[in-house]
Design a protein around this motif. Sequence first.
Motif, PDB file in Angstrom:
ATOM      1  N   SER A 199     -13.654  -8.561  -8.896  1.00 29.94           N
ATOM      2  CA  SER A 199     -14.874  -8.996  -8.190  1.00 29.94           C
ATOM      3  C   SER A 199     -14.662  -8.981  -6.673  1.00 29.94           C
ATOM      4  CB  SER A 199     -15.282 -10.396  -8.663  1.00 29.94           C
ATOM      5  OG  SER A 199     -15.485 -10.419 -10.054  1.00 29.94           O
ATOM      6  N   LEU A 200     -14.146  -7.895  -6.185  1.00 29.46           N
ATOM      7  CA  LEU A 200     -13.805  -7.810  -4.770  1.00 29.46           C
ATOM      8  C   LEU A 200     -15.053  -7.866  -3.891  1.00 29.46           C
ATOM      9  CD1 LEU A 200     -10.931  -5.242  -5.049  1.00 29.46           C
ATOM     10  CD2 LEU A 200     -10.755  -7.446  -3.884  1.00 29.46           C
ATOM     11  N   LYS A 201     -14.877  -8.485  -2.732  1.00 32.86           N
ATOM     12  CA  LYS A 201     -15.957  -8.656  -1.763  1.00 32.86           C
ATOM     13  C   LYS A 201     -15.548  -8.005  -0.441  1.00 32.86           C
ATOM     14  CE  LYS A 201     -16.776 -13.304  -3.631  1.00 32.86           C
ATOM     15  NZ  LYS A 201     -16.851 -14.752  -3.295  1.00 32.86           N
ATOM     16  N   PRO A 202     -16.532  -7.661   0.396  1.00 36.65           N
ATOM     17  CA  PRO A 202     -16.183  -7.098   1.709  1.00 36.65           C
ATOM     18  C   PRO A 202     -15.246  -8.014   2.510  1.00 36.65           C
ATOM     19  CG  PRO A 202     -18.479  -6.709   1.237  1.00 36.65           C
ATOM     20  CD  PRO A 202     -17.969  -7.570   0.122  1.00 36.65           C
ATOM     21  N   ASP A 203     -15.386  -9.323   2.338  1.00 36.17           N
ATOM     22  CA  ASP A 203     -14.513 -10.263   3.050  1.00 36.17           C
ATOM     23  C   ASP A 203     -13.059 -10.179   2.605  1.00 36.17           C
ATOM     24  OD1 ASP A 203     -16.835 -13.071   3.527  1.00 36.17           O
ATOM     25  OD2 ASP A 203     -16.528 -11.188   4.617  1.00 36.17           O
ATOM     26  N   ASP A 204     -12.792  -9.515   1.497  1.00 36.47           N
ATOM     27  CA  ASP A 204     -11.411  -9.340   1.046  1.00 36.47           C
ATOM     28  C   ASP A 204     -10.721  -8.186   1.771  1.00 36.47           C
ATOM     29  OD1 ASP A 204     -12.609 -10.036  -2.255  1.00 36.47           O
ATOM     30  OD2 ASP A 204     -11.499 -11.401  -0.944  1.00 36.47           O
ATOM     31  N   THR A 205     -11.460  -7.449   2.574  1.00 36.61           N
ATOM     32  CA  THR A 205     -10.876  -6.345   3.329  1.00 36.61           C
ATOM     33  C   THR A 205      -9.805  -6.862   4.274  1.00 36.61           C
ATOM     34  OG1 THR A 205     -12.880  -5.004   3.206  1.00 36.61           O
ATOM     35  CG2 THR A 205     -11.342  -4.539   5.009  1.00 36.61           C
ATOM     36  N   ALA A 206      -8.607  -6.323   4.160  1.00 38.46           N
ATOM     37  CA  ALA A 206      -7.475  -6.790   4.961  1.00 38.46           C
ATOM     38  C   ALA A 206      -6.259  -5.943   4.651  1.00 38.46           C
ATOM     39  CB  ALA A 206      -7.165  -8.253   4.671  1.00 38.46           C
ATOM     40  N   ASN A 207      -5.232  -6.144   5.439  1.00 45.03           N
ATOM     41  CA  ASN A 207      -3.910  -5.600   5.137  1.00 45.03           C
ATOM     42  C   ASN A 207      -3.170  -6.662   4.329  1.00 45.03           C
ATOM     43  OD1 ASN A 207      -1.844  -3.787   5.132  1.00 45.03           O
ATOM     44  ND2 ASN A 207      -1.310  -4.032   7.274  1.00 45.03           N
ATOM     45  N   TYR A 208      -2.726  -6.307   3.146  1.00 47.36           N
ATOM     46  CA  TYR A 208      -2.094  -7.259   2.246  1.00 47.36           C
ATOM     47  C   TYR A 208      -0.573  -7.087   2.296  1.00 47.36           C
ATOM     48  CZ  TYR A 208      -6.538  -8.682   0.246  1.00 47.36           C
ATOM     49  OH  TYR A 208      -7.792  -9.203   0.082  1.00 47.36           O
ATOM     50  N   PHE A 209       0.104  -8.215   2.490  1.00 43.25           N
ATOM     51  CA  PHE A 209       1.546  -8.223   2.648  1.00 43.25           C
ATOM     52  C   PHE A 209       2.213  -8.976   1.502  1.00 43.25           C
ATOM     53  CE2 PHE A 209       1.929  -6.534   6.923  1.00 43.25           C
ATOM     54  CZ  PHE A 209       0.682  -6.791   7.471  1.00 43.25           C
ATOM     55  N   CYS A 210       3.277  -8.398   1.005  1.00 45.98           N
ATOM     56  CA  CYS A 210       4.124  -9.054   0.015  1.00 45.98           C
ATOM     57  C   CYS A 210       5.125  -9.950   0.732  1.00 45.98           C
ATOM     58  CB  CYS A 210       4.837  -7.992  -0.808  1.00 45.98           C
ATOM     59  SG  CYS A 210       5.947  -8.621  -2.075  1.00 45.98           S
ATOM     60  N   TYR A 211       5.407 -11.099   0.145  1.00 41.94           N
ATOM     61  CA  TYR A 211       6.308 -12.087   0.741  1.00 41.94           C
ATOM     62  C   TYR A 211       7.328 -12.543  -0.293  1.00 41.94           C
ATOM     63  CZ  TYR A 211       7.787 -16.828   1.948  1.00 41.94           C
ATOM     64  OH  TYR A 211       8.524 -17.958   2.185  1.00 41.94           O
ATOM     65  N   ALA A 212       8.538 -12.789   0.182  1.00 41.40           N
ATOM     66  CA  ALA A 212       9.574 -13.376  -0.678  1.00 41.40           C
ATOM     67  C   ALA A 212      10.456 -14.280   0.156  1.00 41.40           C
ATOM     68  CB  ALA A 212      10.409 -12.293  -1.342  1.00 41.40           C
ATOM     69  N   PHE A 213      10.967 -15.320  -0.506  1.00 40.14           N
ATOM     70  CA  PHE A 213      11.876 -16.231   0.182  1.00 40.14           C
ATOM     71  C   PHE A 213      13.224 -16.221  -0.511  1.00 40.14           C
ATOM     72  CE2 PHE A 213      13.186 -19.577   2.866  1.00 40.14           C
ATOM     73  CZ  PHE A 213      14.018 -20.375   2.108  1.00 40.14           C
ATOM     74  N   LEU A 219      16.601 -17.694   1.229  1.00 39.86           N
ATOM     75  CA  LEU A 219      17.274 -18.277   2.403  1.00 39.86           C
ATOM     76  C   LEU A 219      16.462 -18.091   3.674  1.00 39.86           C
ATOM     77  CD1 LEU A 219      21.022 -17.325   1.753  1.00 39.86           C
ATOM     78  CD2 LEU A 219      19.769 -19.375   1.058  1.00 39.86           C
ATOM     79  N   ARG A 220      15.618 -17.071   3.690  1.00 39.41           N
ATOM     80  CA  ARG A 220      14.682 -16.889   4.811  1.00 39.41           C
ATOM     81  C   ARG A 220      13.489 -16.097   4.313  1.00 39.41           C
ATOM     82  NH1 ARG A 220      14.198 -12.046   7.430  1.00 39.41           N
ATOM     83  NH2 ARG A 220      15.732 -10.400   7.055  1.00 39.41           N
ATOM     84  N   ASP A 221      12.481 -15.934   5.177  1.00 40.28           N
ATOM     85  CA  ASP A 221      11.274 -15.186   4.804  1.00 40.28           C
ATOM     86  C   ASP A 221      11.515 -13.687   4.900  1.00 40.28           C
ATOM     87  OD1 ASP A 221       9.152 -17.524   6.608  1.00 40.28           O
ATOM     88  OD2 ASP A 221       9.976 -17.613   4.576  1.00 40.28           O
ATOM     89  N   TYR A 222      10.975 -12.963   3.919  1.00 40.49           N
ATOM     90  CA  TYR A 222      10.974 -11.502   3.942  1.00 40.49           C
ATOM     91  C   TYR A 222       9.543 -11.018   3.753  1.00 40.49           C
ATOM     92  CZ  TYR A 222      16.055 -11.547   3.480  1.00 40.49           C
ATOM     93  OH  TYR A 222      17.391 -11.752   3.694  1.00 40.49           O
ATOM     94  N   TRP A 223       9.210  -9.896   4.401  1.00 38.87           N
ATOM     95  CA  TRP A 223       7.865  -9.337   4.337  1.00 38.87           C
ATOM     96  C   TRP A 223       7.926  -7.845   4.055  1.00 38.87           C
ATOM     97  CZ3 TRP A 223       3.826 -12.633   4.557  1.00 38.87           C
ATOM     98  CH2 TRP A 223       4.050 -13.895   5.115  1.00 38.87           C
ATOM     99  N   GLY A 224       6.930  -7.352   3.305  1.00 40.83           N
ATOM    100  CA  GLY A 224       6.764  -5.927   3.145  1.00 40.83           C
ATOM    101  C   GLY A 224       6.015  -5.354   4.333  1.00 40.83           C
ATOM    102  N   GLN A 225       5.748  -4.049   4.268  1.00 40.92           N
ATOM    103  CA  GLN A 225       5.101  -3.377   5.402  1.00 40.92           C
ATOM    104  C   GLN A 225       3.586  -3.475   5.337  1.00 40.92           C
ATOM    105  OE1 GLN A 225       6.071  -1.857   2.684  1.00 40.92           O
ATOM    106  NE2 GLN A 225       4.359  -0.511   2.155  1.00 40.92           N
ATOM    107  N   GLY A 226       3.060  -3.901   4.196  1.00 41.47           N
ATOM    108  CA  GLY A 226       1.625  -4.077   4.047  1.00 41.47           C
ATOM    109  C   GLY A 226       0.950  -2.887   3.393  1.00 41.47           C
ATOM    110  N   THR A 227      -0.146  -3.181   2.700  1.00 39.41           N
ATOM    111  CA  THR A 227      -0.983  -2.145   2.111  1.00 39.41           C
ATOM    112  C   THR A 227      -2.442  -2.495   2.381  1.00 39.41           C
ATOM    113  OG1 THR A 227      -1.466  -0.888   0.081  1.00 39.41           O
ATOM    114  CG2 THR A 227      -1.037  -3.239  -0.192  1.00 39.41           C
ATOM    115  N   GLN A 228      -3.209  -1.535   2.837  1.00 37.92           N
ATOM    116  CA  GLN A 228      -4.581  -1.793   3.259  1.00 37.92           C
ATOM    117  C   GLN A 228      -5.517  -1.812   2.060  1.00 37.92           C
ATOM    118  OE1 GLN A 228      -5.805  -2.575   6.314  1.00 37.92           O
ATOM    119  NE2 GLN A 228      -7.876  -2.736   5.445  1.00 37.92           N
ATOM    120  N   VAL A 229      -6.355  -2.838   2.010  1.00 35.84           N
ATOM    121  CA  VAL A 229      -7.431  -2.936   1.027  1.00 35.84           C
ATOM    122  C   VAL A 229      -8.744  -2.959   1.785  1.00 35.84           C
ATOM    123  CG1 VAL A 229      -8.509  -4.389  -0.726  1.00 35.84           C
ATOM    124  CG2 VAL A 229      -6.016  -4.117  -0.680  1.00 35.84           C
ATOM    125  N   THR A 230      -9.623  -2.031   1.445  1.00 37.23           N
ATOM    126  CA  THR A 230     -10.934  -1.965   2.083  1.00 37.23           C
ATOM    127  C   THR A 230     -12.002  -2.040   1.002  1.00 37.23           C
ATOM    128  OG1 THR A 230     -10.071  -0.596   3.880  1.00 37.23           O
ATOM    129  CG2 THR A 230     -12.457  -0.622   3.563  1.00 37.23           C
TER     130      THR A 230
END
Length: 114
Positions: free
Chosen positions: A84-98, A100-111
């Motif tokens: 049920s995606l909405k236009p407001d869900d448009t963003a770059n989505y990042f994966c996160y893991a912890f 001992l410290r924070d880790y981030w992916g490079q992101g994937t665009q959802v439009t």
Amino acid sequence: QVQLVESGGGLVQPGGSLRLSCAASGSINNLNTMGWYRQVPGKERELVAIISGGGDRVYADSVKGRFTISRDNVKNILYLQMNSLKPDDTANYFCYAFNLRDYWGQGTQVTVSS
């Protein structure tokens, strides 16, 4: 070190669905918290959903009932099923893991657009 690689983003019409995946490698194990965040230009990165190593889930109010976070601890893959995606869900989505410290992916665009 932890490496996170997202996939599954793209263009979808309002009301449609997408499934994001995040492949984790390196020093990751099923005890670590993982999650999804999103960001649009000019705004701060915001929490979408997070899942603990034990499977406890937390969702942003804006996605409750529409998005589902899950993880495969054997394959070390994190998922985000988005319905049920909405236009407001448009963003770059990042994966996160912890781990001992924070880790981030490079992101994937959802439009989400018609």
